[in-house]
Design an enzyme around this catalytic site. Structure first.
Site, PDB file in Angstrom:
ATOM      1  N   ASP A  95       0.850  -1.188   0.000  1.00  0.00           N
ATOM      2  CA  ASP A  95       0.000   0.000   0.000  1.00  0.00           C
ATOM      3  C   ASP A  95       0.892   1.248   0.000  1.00  0.00           C
ATOM      4  OD1 ASP A  95      -2.182   1.704   0.200  1.00  0.00           O
ATOM      5  OD2 ASP A  95      -2.079   1.688   2.396  1.00  0.00           O
ATOM      6  N   GLU A 153      29.419   2.973   0.211  1.00  0.00           N
ATOM      7  CA  GLU A 153      29.269   1.529   0.365  1.00  0.00           C
ATOM      8  C   GLU A 153      28.998   0.894  -0.994  1.00  0.00           C
ATOM      9  OE1 GLU A 153      25.571  -0.003   2.073  1.00  0.00           O
ATOM     10  OE2 GLU A 153      25.137   0.336  -0.026  1.00  0.00           O
ATOM     11  N   CYS A 212      26.294   4.270   6.034  1.00  0.00           N
ATOM     12  CA  CYS A 212      25.871   5.588   5.536  1.00  0.00           C
ATOM     13  C   CYS A 212      26.733   6.749   6.014  1.00  0.00           C
ATOM     14  CB  CYS A 212      24.421   5.859   5.916  1.00  0.00           C
ATOM     15  SG  CYS A 212      23.255   4.775   5.097  1.00  0.00           S
ATOM     16  N   ARG A 258      13.142  -3.227  13.342  1.00  0.00           N
ATOM     17  CA  ARG A 258      12.926  -2.110  14.270  1.00  0.00           C
ATOM     18  C   ARG A 258      14.165  -1.798  15.115  1.00  0.00           C
ATOM     19  NH1 ARG A 258       7.762  -0.508  14.222  1.00  0.00           N
ATOM     20  NH2 ARG A 258       7.948   0.713  16.112  1.00  0.00           N
ATOM     21  N   HIS A 290      21.309  12.638   9.419  1.00  0.00           N
ATOM     22  CA  HIS A 290      21.257  11.582   8.411  1.00  0.00           C
ATOM     23  C   HIS A 290      19.795  11.271   8.082  1.00  0.00           C
ATOM     24  CE1 HIS A 290      21.879   8.146   6.009  1.00  0.00           C
ATOM     25  NE2 HIS A 290      21.326   7.316   6.872  1.00  0.00           N
ATOM     26  N   ASN A 325      17.197   7.943   0.352  1.00  0.00           N
ATOM     27  CA  ASN A 325      18.386   7.857   1.199  1.00  0.00           C
ATOM     28  C   ASN A 325      19.604   7.682   0.310  1.00  0.00           C
ATOM     29  OD1 ASN A 325      20.372   7.348   3.038  1.00  0.00           O
ATOM     30  ND2 ASN A 325      19.493   5.444   3.816  1.00  0.00           N
ATOM     31  N   SER A 343      25.259   2.755   9.902  1.00  0.00           N
ATOM     32  CA  SER A 343      24.938   1.532  10.638  1.00  0.00           C
ATOM     33  C   SER A 343      26.213   0.805  10.997  1.00  0.00           C
ATOM     34  CB  SER A 343      24.039   0.633   9.789  1.00  0.00           C
ATOM     35  OG  SER A 343      22.762   1.202   9.696  1.00  0.00           O
TER      36      SER A 343
END
Lengths: 349, 132
Positions: free
Chosen positions: A29, A81, A113, A200, A235, A267, A297
């Site tokens: 959706d 990366e 990142c 998450r 970021h 991003n 990360s």
């Protein structure tokens, strides 16, 4: 010695894909994604664009604003990366194209990142030490998300380049910090085509802990408060996170909007907060203070405080503005074309 | 099968990466790529000059059946571009619908991937024209 940015430049590819186009293919959706992530479209690199080509164009724009002899650049760092070669530096190609070789220190950097801001941290420190006259730091990526994964809605392409020096500054570096822990929130193992992420777990214990940690360190180090800044940029893995981080850190929406590009850009990984900084410099006035916090990360954040100088008004028009690249000349592609451009289609021999 | 020789690719870096041309000391004619003998006056002494990256399309064609190295890009426009300093170069026009290309169209040169030697070989970079 005062050090800072002498010239800056950004590059955003012209192609875009709308979120609805991706969602339709995977039965998702679109409205939920647009609302949940505050994302509408993202940039897509053409088949002849990669981290190196975007880095060269962004760096040439930085040179145009810096107005320096490229042979005075003593260090070139390309953070990404998505380096085109697994073994062979991107930085050598960038340095050769600019005319900075052969008296130049060069390295490719990688930290998810935040590889772009890593280069900025090093470039500023090298200039400050007196080791080099000018140093170039680039953050660039043509990132990939696995087809159908949440990352596919955001992984985009773009580059930002900054030339550091100790005279003719457009923005003075007031402070820089790094906030880093070992946090496995996102990774890609060797030979794997797409990255994996921890759902998450990428939020509170990863993105927010480190961006807010670096912001706190910067404010403590400088004795400044959020109200002392004209702009702040964080970021931007999606549209939602940087706004939330900014507000949690005590910034108002008006301070965050100038560098908030992700809703229409996606991003750009190593390019994200650096491209945001270029958009801010495009409209900042002498004396404005800017807070910039990256996030990579793995995980860590680099934080910077800049003060804009009078020279900004002289150099701004010497290269294309970032918002103009984001808003104008867009070429929309279908999911089929996107899949072809991103090498997602298995070809015959 | 290897199609790009790294040694040859590297020899062309000055002109492919930095658009370095040669200006004849005797008559001032600019050659791109640089030559050993000036085609205008047969002079043999040159100075390195960078080309201006802005120009306009002089003439063009649209490639519908490309060589294997470019078959994923068809249809694409291949043009003769006259740069601001009068030098003419042949290059692709990127980021444009080939049907929209026209003589006199203002373009600028941008650093792009030109071709690659399969998935394992070297990548050749150079310049393409994009709408200015």
């Amino acid at each position: 010695m005062r050090v800072g940015i002498v010239g800056y430049g950004a590059y955003i590819p012209r192609r875009r894909i709308r979120l609805g186009e991706i969602a339709a293919v995977w039965g998702a959706d679109a409205a939920t994604y647009e609302r949940g992530l505050e994302l509408h479209e993202k940039s897509v690199p053409a088949s002849d664009e990669d981290t190196v080509t975007m880095s060269v164009t962004a760096s040439r724009r930085a040179l145009a604003r810096a107005k320096i002899d490229p042979s005075s650049i003593g260090a070139v760092y390309v953070g990404s990366e998505s380096h085109p070669y697994a073994v062979k530096p991107s930085g050598t190609i960038v340095a050769e194209a600019l005319g900075a070789t052969p008296a130049v220190h060069c390295a490719d950097l990688e930290f998810a990142c935040k590889a772009g801001s890593e280069g900025m941290f090093l470039a500023a420190a090298l200039v400050k030490s007196g080791e080099v006259q000018h140093a170039l730091a680039v953050g660039a990526d043509t990132s990939q998300g696995a087809p159908g994964d949440a990352l596919e809605y955001s992984a985009a392409a773009g580059a930002a380049a900054f030339i550091f020096g100790s005279s003719n500054l457009v923005a003075t570096l007031e402070a820089q910090v790094s906030f880093m822990t070992d946090t496995p929130d996102f990774w890609r193992r060797e030979y794997m085509r797409y990255p994996r992420h921890a759902g998450r777990f990428t939020g509170e214990p990863a993105y927010f802990k480190h961006t807010l940690g670096a912001t706190r360190m910067l404010l403590e180090k400088t004795g400044l408060q959020p109200k002392d800044f004209a702009f702040a940029v964080f970021h931007q893995p999606n549209g939602k996170f940087p706004m939330r981080a900014g507000k949690l850190a005590g910034f108002r929406r008006e301070q965050l909007e100038a560098g908030w590009l992700s809703p229409w850009l996606g991003n750009t990984y190593s390019g994200a907060s650096p491209i945001g900084l270029t958009a801010i410099l495009d409209q900042a006035r002498p004396g404005d203070r800017i807070l910039m916090v990256s996030y990579g990360s793995g995980a860590g954040s680099d934080g910077f405080v800049w003060t804009v100088t009078e020279r900004i008004d002289e150099v701004r028009a010497a290269a294309p503005a970032t918002r103009d690249q984001l808003d104008n000349g867009k070429l929309y592609v279908s999911y089929g074309t996107y899949a072809k451009l991103r090498g997602k289609i298995r070809m015959g021999e | 099968m290897s199609t790009l020789n790294p040694a040859r690719v590297a020899r062309e870096f000055p002109s492919r990466y930095r658009l370095e041309a040669a200006r004849c000391d005797a008559c001032g004619a600019v050659s791109f790529p640089p030559r050993l003998v000036c085609p205008s006056c047969r002079g043999r002494k040159f100075k390195v000059v960078p080309l201006q990256p802005e120009g306009k399309v002089l003439t063009w064609t649209v490639i519908h059946v490309g060589p294997s190295s470019h078959k994923h890009e068809v249809p694409y426009a291949l043009a003769v571009v006259e740069l601001a300093d009068g030098v003419r170069i042949t290059c692709q026009i990127a980021d444009v619908d080939p049907a929209q290309v026209a003589a006199g169209m203002p373009v600028r040169l941008e650093f792009r991937r030109i071709q690659e030697d399969g998935e394992a070989g070297v990548i050749a970079y150079g310049h393409k024209a994009v709408p200015a």
